[in-house]
Design an enzyme around this catalytic site. Structure first.
Site, mmCIF file in Angstrom:
data_model
loop_
_atom_site.group_PDB
_atom_site.id
_atom_site.type_symbol
_atom_site.label_atom_id
_atom_site.label_comp_id
_atom_site.label_asym_id
_atom_site.label_seq_id
_atom_site.Cartn_x
_atom_site.Cartn_y
_atom_site.Cartn_z
ATOM 1 N N ARG A 133 -115.569 -98.880 13.700
ATOM 2 C CA ARG A 133 -116.327 -98.416 14.858
ATOM 3 C C ARG A 133 -117.202 -99.575 15.327
ATOM 4 O O ARG A 133 -117.379 -100.566 14.619
ATOM 5 C CB ARG A 133 -117.229 -97.212 14.520
ATOM 6 C CG ARG A 133 -116.531 -95.958 14.053
ATOM 7 C CD ARG A 133 -115.436 -95.450 14.962
ATOM 8 N NE ARG A 133 -115.832 -95.045 16.299
ATOM 9 C CZ ARG A 133 -115.977 -93.796 16.711
ATOM 10 N NH1 ARG A 133 -115.784 -92.784 15.868
ATOM 11 N NH2 ARG A 133 -116.277 -93.516 17.973
ATOM 12 N N SER A 134 -117.779 -99.427 16.519
ATOM 13 C CA SER A 134 -118.616 -100.520 17.042
ATOM 14 C C SER A 134 -119.900 -100.678 16.237
ATOM 15 O O SER A 134 -120.430 -101.779 16.096
ATOM 16 C CB SER A 134 -118.926 -100.296 18.519
ATOM 17 O OG SER A 134 -119.458 -99.011 18.721
ATOM 18 N N LYS A 156 -107.641 -102.472 13.266
ATOM 19 C CA LYS A 156 -108.613 -102.955 14.248
ATOM 20 C C LYS A 156 -109.947 -103.054 13.537
ATOM 21 O O LYS A 156 -110.499 -102.033 13.126
ATOM 22 C CB LYS A 156 -108.751 -101.958 15.403
ATOM 23 C CG LYS A 156 -107.741 -102.090 16.508
ATOM 24 C CD LYS A 156 -108.036 -101.085 17.607
ATOM 25 C CE LYS A 156 -109.391 -101.346 18.245
ATOM 26 N NZ LYS A 156 -109.711 -100.372 19.314
ATOM 27 N N LYS A 175 -109.882 -93.311 12.757
ATOM 28 C CA LYS A 175 -111.282 -93.624 12.459
ATOM 29 C C LYS A 175 -111.804 -92.523 11.546
ATOM 30 O O LYS A 175 -111.893 -91.368 11.958
ATOM 31 C CB LYS A 175 -112.111 -93.667 13.744
ATOM 32 C CG LYS A 175 -111.708 -94.762 14.718
ATOM 33 C CD LYS A 175 -112.467 -94.611 16.030
ATOM 34 C CE LYS A 175 -112.188 -95.765 16.985
ATOM 35 N NZ LYS A 175 -112.810 -95.540 18.317
ATOM 36 N N ASP A 186 -107.773 -102.045 24.759
ATOM 37 C CA ASP A 186 -108.385 -100.718 24.680
ATOM 38 C C ASP A 186 -109.298 -100.564 25.883
ATOM 39 O O ASP A 186 -110.467 -100.944 25.842
ATOM 40 C CB ASP A 186 -109.190 -100.535 23.391
ATOM 41 C CG ASP A 186 -109.959 -99.211 23.395
ATOM 42 O OD1 ASP A 186 -109.670 -98.358 24.255
ATOM 43 O OD2 ASP A 186 -110.849 -99.041 22.536
ATOM 44 N N ASP A 246 -106.715 -92.622 20.891
ATOM 45 C CA ASP A 246 -107.967 -92.659 20.128
ATOM 46 C C ASP A 246 -108.801 -91.440 20.508
ATOM 47 O O ASP A 246 -108.812 -90.437 19.807
ATOM 48 C CB ASP A 246 -108.710 -93.966 20.405
ATOM 49 C CG ASP A 246 -110.096 -94.005 19.773
ATOM 50 O OD1 ASP A 246 -110.375 -93.182 18.887
ATOM 51 O OD2 ASP A 246 -110.915 -94.863 20.160
ATOM 52 N N GLU A 270 -118.799 -105.836 18.544
ATOM 53 C CA GLU A 270 -117.720 -106.055 17.585
ATOM 54 C C GLU A 270 -117.422 -107.528 17.355
ATOM 55 O O GLU A 270 -116.394 -107.886 16.794
ATOM 56 C CB GLU A 270 -116.466 -105.299 18.040
ATOM 57 C CG GLU A 270 -116.729 -103.805 18.117
ATOM 58 C CD GLU A 270 -115.518 -102.983 18.496
ATOM 59 O OE1 GLU A 270 -114.434 -103.575 18.687
ATOM 60 O OE2 GLU A 270 -115.653 -101.759 18.597
#
Length: 422
Positions: A365-366, A387, A336, A241, A311, A204
């Site tokens: 998302r990553s 985020k 998400k 997180d 999450d 990220e």
């Protein structure tokens, strides 16, 4: 003019070099919409199913089956439908799939089309995406939660917790928040170099140094904030997180980097101590996704002090969120779009959260792409928080830059809530 006349998909690559689905939707009047779907590294067990091909090609990560499902099964179903009827379009795909987790068509196939339909509809009406989704009331620019130190599944180091984030909520605008975050990010790089740590980045865009402990990551962030000329807890606070579902085995939390094995109650006490010691505004997935009793205790102890985000706990699923609200756990949901798989269900989860007094934090998302849909979504629903990674990697910056454009376009109508967003 808004009748769907064409739907097609293709295999493209995400930020990790693995395939993902891109869909295009064409309308009768000539408007087109295109969307790409992201992919997670640490995924909740209750997420909608991402369909992968298996086999040797792309190490099993190919998405030809999902693409085929769009081109051969979804397209014939949607041609002739009105793109303005987002719920109708999404419902048609859900009925075609016929499973609770989109295991038949694949959530990646369904979502790509769902988002592309919204983009095409906005284009047909001549509206920016955020205005189409949110109407005239969608004017809130989100506070960015910037993941600048990566651990856990997002990096190869000894840090147990997955994300250590900067929260520049003391800013007066999104543009100012982005600037503050960037200044601290670059200062952090200098601090890491000075201490002999690697400045390689994780999925990220955050740094992934081989730190000695989770606590050292927090201390380095505080040092970088001060060196950049800011006061921790004022202009810039912290968010975490830890992705504890990844640490949870046999009813215990295994912090292997620190050589600790903690019970749910001990994990709650751990977070209480950190919140007392550090300027933490938000903790996401502070306990595992099915540790409901632990979550209840965590919310009881810390729910009035910090934001507690679900999450893996909620996976953007209205039913999971309803269960959490009834049990009184957490006070915010991470959103998400690919966890649930359609835009309509995503909006339903957001509305449910906001009606119930829960915050909604829009998230990437990553494994990302250059698609900036979530930036418009955050403004449209007045989420107040987003985020979308660090201050490096163009897949992350695509969202930040889109938010800069939106803030400029809204002008004096734009709102930035700062700490009031928490």
């Amino acid at each position: 003019m808004t009748t769907i006349v064409g739907v097609r998909a293709r295999e493209v690559l995400d930020s990790r070099g693995f395939p993902t689905v891109e869909a295009e939707v064409e309308l009768e009047g000539g408007a087109r919409g295109r969307a790409m779907v992201p992919s997670g590294a640490s995924t909740g067990t209750h997420e909608a199913l991402e369909l992968r091909d298996g086999g040797k090609r792309y190490l099993g990560k190919g998405v030809r089956r999902a693409v085929e499902n769009v081109n051969e099964r979804i397209a014939p179903e949607l041609v002739g439908m009105d793109a303005l009827d987002q719920e109708g379009v999404d419902r048609a795909m859900l009925e075609l799939d016929g499973t609770p987790n989109k295991a038949n068509l694949g959530a990646n196939a369904v979502l790509a089309v769902s988002l592309a339909v919204a983009r095409a509809a906005a284009e047909a009406l001549g509206l920016p995406l955020y205005r189409y989704l949110g109407g005239v009331q969608g004017v809130t620019l989100p506070v960015p939660l910037m993941n600048v130190i990566n651990g856990g599944k997002h990096a190869d180091n000894r840090v147990d917790f997955q994300e250590f984030m900067l929260v520049p909520a003391g800013a007066g605008s999104f543009a100012e928040a982005l600037r503050i975050g960037a200044e601290v990010f670059h200062t952090l790089k200098a601090v890491l170099k000075e201490k002999g740590y690697s400045t390689n980045v994780g999925d990220e865009g955050g740094f992934a140094p081989d730190l000695r402990s989770n606590e050292e990551a927090v201390e380095l962030l505080l040092l970088a904030i001060e060196r950049a000329g800011y006061t921790p807890g004022q202009e810039v606070s912290l968010a975490l997180d830890p992705a504890t579902s990844e640490l949870y085995r046999d009813g215990k939390y295994h912090l292997e980097g620190e050589g600790k094995v903690l019970s749910s109650e001990e994990m709650v006490a751990f977070w209480e101590a950190w919140v007392e010691k550090y300027p933490i505004r938000s903790i996401e997935d502070g306990l595992a996704e099915d540790d409901w009793e632990g979550w209840r205790l965590l919310t009881e102890r810390l729910g009035g002090k910090v934001q507690l985000v679900g999450d893996d706990l909620f996976v953007t699923n209205p039913e999971r969120l309803r269960a959490g609200i009834e049990r009184g756990v957490a006070n915010a949901i991470l959103v998400k779009v690919n966890q649930i798989g359609t835009l309509s269900e995503t909006l339903e989860a957001i509305r449910l959260a906001q009606r119930s007094g829960y915050r909604a934090v829009i998230s990437h998302r990553s494994g990302e792409t250059e698609d900036s849909f979530i930036a418009d979504l955050a403004v449209a629903v007045n989420a107040g928080q987003i985020k979308t990674g660090s201050l490096s990697r163009s897949d992350r910056l695509a969202k930040y830059n889109q938010l800069l454009r939106i803030e400029e376009e809204l002008g004096r109508a734009a709102r930035f809530l700062g700490y009031a967003a928490f």
